[in-house]
Design an enzyme around this catalytic site. Structure first.
Site, mmCIF file in Angstrom:
data_model
loop_
_atom_site.group_PDB
_atom_site.id
_atom_site.type_symbol
_atom_site.label_atom_id
_atom_site.label_comp_id
_atom_site.label_asym_id
_atom_site.label_seq_id
_atom_site.Cartn_x
_atom_site.Cartn_y
_atom_site.Cartn_z
ATOM 1 N N SER A 65 0.795 -1.235 0.000
ATOM 2 C CA SER A 65 0.000 0.000 0.000
ATOM 3 C C SER A 65 0.821 1.277 0.000
ATOM 4 O O SER A 65 0.257 2.360 -0.168
ATOM 5 C CB SER A 65 -0.939 0.015 1.199
ATOM 6 N N LYS A 68 0.217 3.391 -2.963
ATOM 7 C CA LYS A 68 -1.049 4.107 -3.222
ATOM 8 C C LYS A 68 -0.933 5.640 -3.338
ATOM 9 O O LYS A 68 -1.456 6.215 -4.298
ATOM 10 C CB LYS A 68 -2.080 3.735 -2.159
ATOM 11 N N TYR A 195 -3.227 -3.644 -10.390
ATOM 12 C CA TYR A 195 -3.153 -3.258 -8.976
ATOM 13 C C TYR A 195 -2.202 -4.186 -8.197
ATOM 14 O O TYR A 195 -1.361 -3.716 -7.433
ATOM 15 C CB TYR A 195 -4.565 -3.270 -8.362
ATOM 16 N N TYR A 247 -4.751 4.430 7.813
ATOM 17 C CA TYR A 247 -6.071 3.774 7.932
ATOM 18 C C TYR A 247 -6.772 4.149 9.252
ATOM 19 O O TYR A 247 -6.878 5.318 9.574
ATOM 20 C CB TYR A 247 -5.926 2.253 7.826
ATOM 21 N N VAL A 265 1.343 -3.670 4.034
ATOM 22 C CA VAL A 265 1.281 -4.925 4.801
ATOM 23 C C VAL A 265 2.526 -5.808 4.714
ATOM 24 O O VAL A 265 2.673 -6.744 5.491
ATOM 25 C CB VAL A 265 0.057 -5.800 4.429
HETATM 26 N N1 GLU Z 1 -1.884 -5.498 -1.724
HETATM 27 C C1 GLU Z 1 -2.493 -5.327 -0.422
HETATM 28 C C2 GLU Z 1 -3.984 -5.562 -0.557
HETATM 29 O O1 GLU Z 1 -4.534 -5.108 -1.511
HETATM 30 C C3 GLU Z 1 -2.208 -3.948 0.078
HETATM 31 C C4 GLU Z 1 -2.706 -3.727 1.474
HETATM 32 C C5 GLU Z 1 -1.739 -2.931 2.338
HETATM 33 O O2 GLU Z 1 -0.539 -2.921 2.108
HETATM 34 O O3 GLU Z 1 -2.226 -2.305 3.331
HETATM 35 O O4 GLU Z 1 -4.603 -6.201 0.245
#
Ligand code: GLU
Length: 312
Positions: A65, A68, A195, A247, A265
């Site tokens: 993430s 993003k 993605y 988050y 994550v």
């Molecule tokens: N590729 C992970 C997902 O889409 C990213 C989530 C994250 O890093 O918080 O679940």
């Protein structure tokens, strides 16, 4: 604080937080669960290009993430602010990264681009004649941000693709509510591939600190001097990282650390101190919010010791 003091502080924080063994590797993506729990790295790059690092700072791991906010900036550059805001909002959810519930509310628009629903909608807006062209725009963005060629971890990509029931459900909901243009099974799978590949780009904390330092430096990569984002879009990225990057703990982070941040994550975490530096940390043991525990504690203490809050 001079260079020696920064090195000393980083070494101290590394030693102190390495002793913590709380948390577990991300197990919903099987390939991420295999990460070495002992890996721990800290890197700092200042806006004038000085680099400080300790631990496994050349250990590659996937962006997840942390990609993003950067792809959000690319979408702003490619499609303009009006288009982006019509598809994805700018409000924190107070919910987990993979929350689905806000899509059922009023506008059906994802609340923000830091959660999965918003990030997948943003990915859909990265245009190009086919999936390869679109992916090369994303990969080239991260190569310019980190000043070196990067690769995708195919194993992590396949692992995420084969277990992505929730992200697949989110994408179908986005199609149902006309947030994305992809409607056929094939185009939805292609979007998900894009993605997952964006999330599977391999970096180390040195790359991440340069990416964060670019945001700290008003959108200009401090080591290559290349402008990556306009100052306006750079500011938009940072505002969203501040309010939504962590988050459902974004409020706590803003209150106790006071700088924009983004976690992933796989165990990476970046923090941006505008006008001063980018900070990056990596350790794969995460908490139930999806944040690396060692990384979070070390950056928190680094920021507190140096009074880095933007409100200080
Ligand atoms: N590729 C992970 C997902 O889409 C990213 C989530 C994250 O890093 O918080 O679940």
């Amino acid at each position: 604080m001079n260079s020696n003091d920064i090195n000393k502080l980083l070494n101290h924080l590394h030693q102190k937080h390495l002793a913590c063994s709380e948390g577990s590797t991300a197990n919903y993506i099987p390939e991420l669960a295999k990460a070495n729990k002992d890996h721990f790295a800290l890197s700092v790059v200042t806006v004038d290009g000085q680099t400080f690092e300790v631990g496994n700072f050349e250990q590659p791991f996937t962006l997840q993430s942390i990609s993003k906010p950067f792809v959000y900036g690319l979408a702003l550059e490619l499609r303009g602010k009006e288009k982006i805001l019509s598809k994805v909002g700018v409000e924190p959810t107070g919910e987990a990264f993979n929350s689905i519930i806000e899509l059922e509310k009023s506008s059906h628009r994802p609340y923000n681009p830091m959660i999965n629903s918003g990030a997948i909608a943003i990915c859909s807006l990265i245009d190009g004649k086919n999936i390869d062209t679109r992916l090369s725009k994303v990969l080239s963005l991260f190569e310019r941000l980190s000043g070196k060629p990067l690769k995708i971890d195919e194993q992590v990509f396949l692992s995420e693709k084969s277990t992505a029931h929730r992200n697949r459900a989110i994408t179908h909901l986005l199609a149902n509510f006309d947030i994305i243009e992809e409607k056929s099974e094939r185009s939805i799978e292609e979007l998900l591939d894009l993605y997952f590949k964006q999330c599977s780009i391999l970096v180390d904390t040195r790359n991440l600190a340069q990416m964060a330092a670019t945001l700290a430096n008003g959108g200009v990569q401090p080591l290559t001097s290349e402008r990556i984002y306009s100052t306006d879009f750079n500011r938009d990225i940072l505002s969203l990282m501040f309010t939504c990057g962590m988050y459902d703990t974004a409020g706590d982070w803003a209150y106790s650390v006071g700088v924009p941040a983004k976690s992933g994550v796989s165990g990476g975490l970046i923090a941006v101190v505008p006008g001063k530096m980018g900070i990056a940390a990596y350790s794969p043991l995460i908490d139930h919010h999806g944040h690396s525990i060692r990384a979070e504690r070390a950056i928190k203490e680094f920021a507190k010791t140096l009074s880095l809050s933007i409100f200080s």
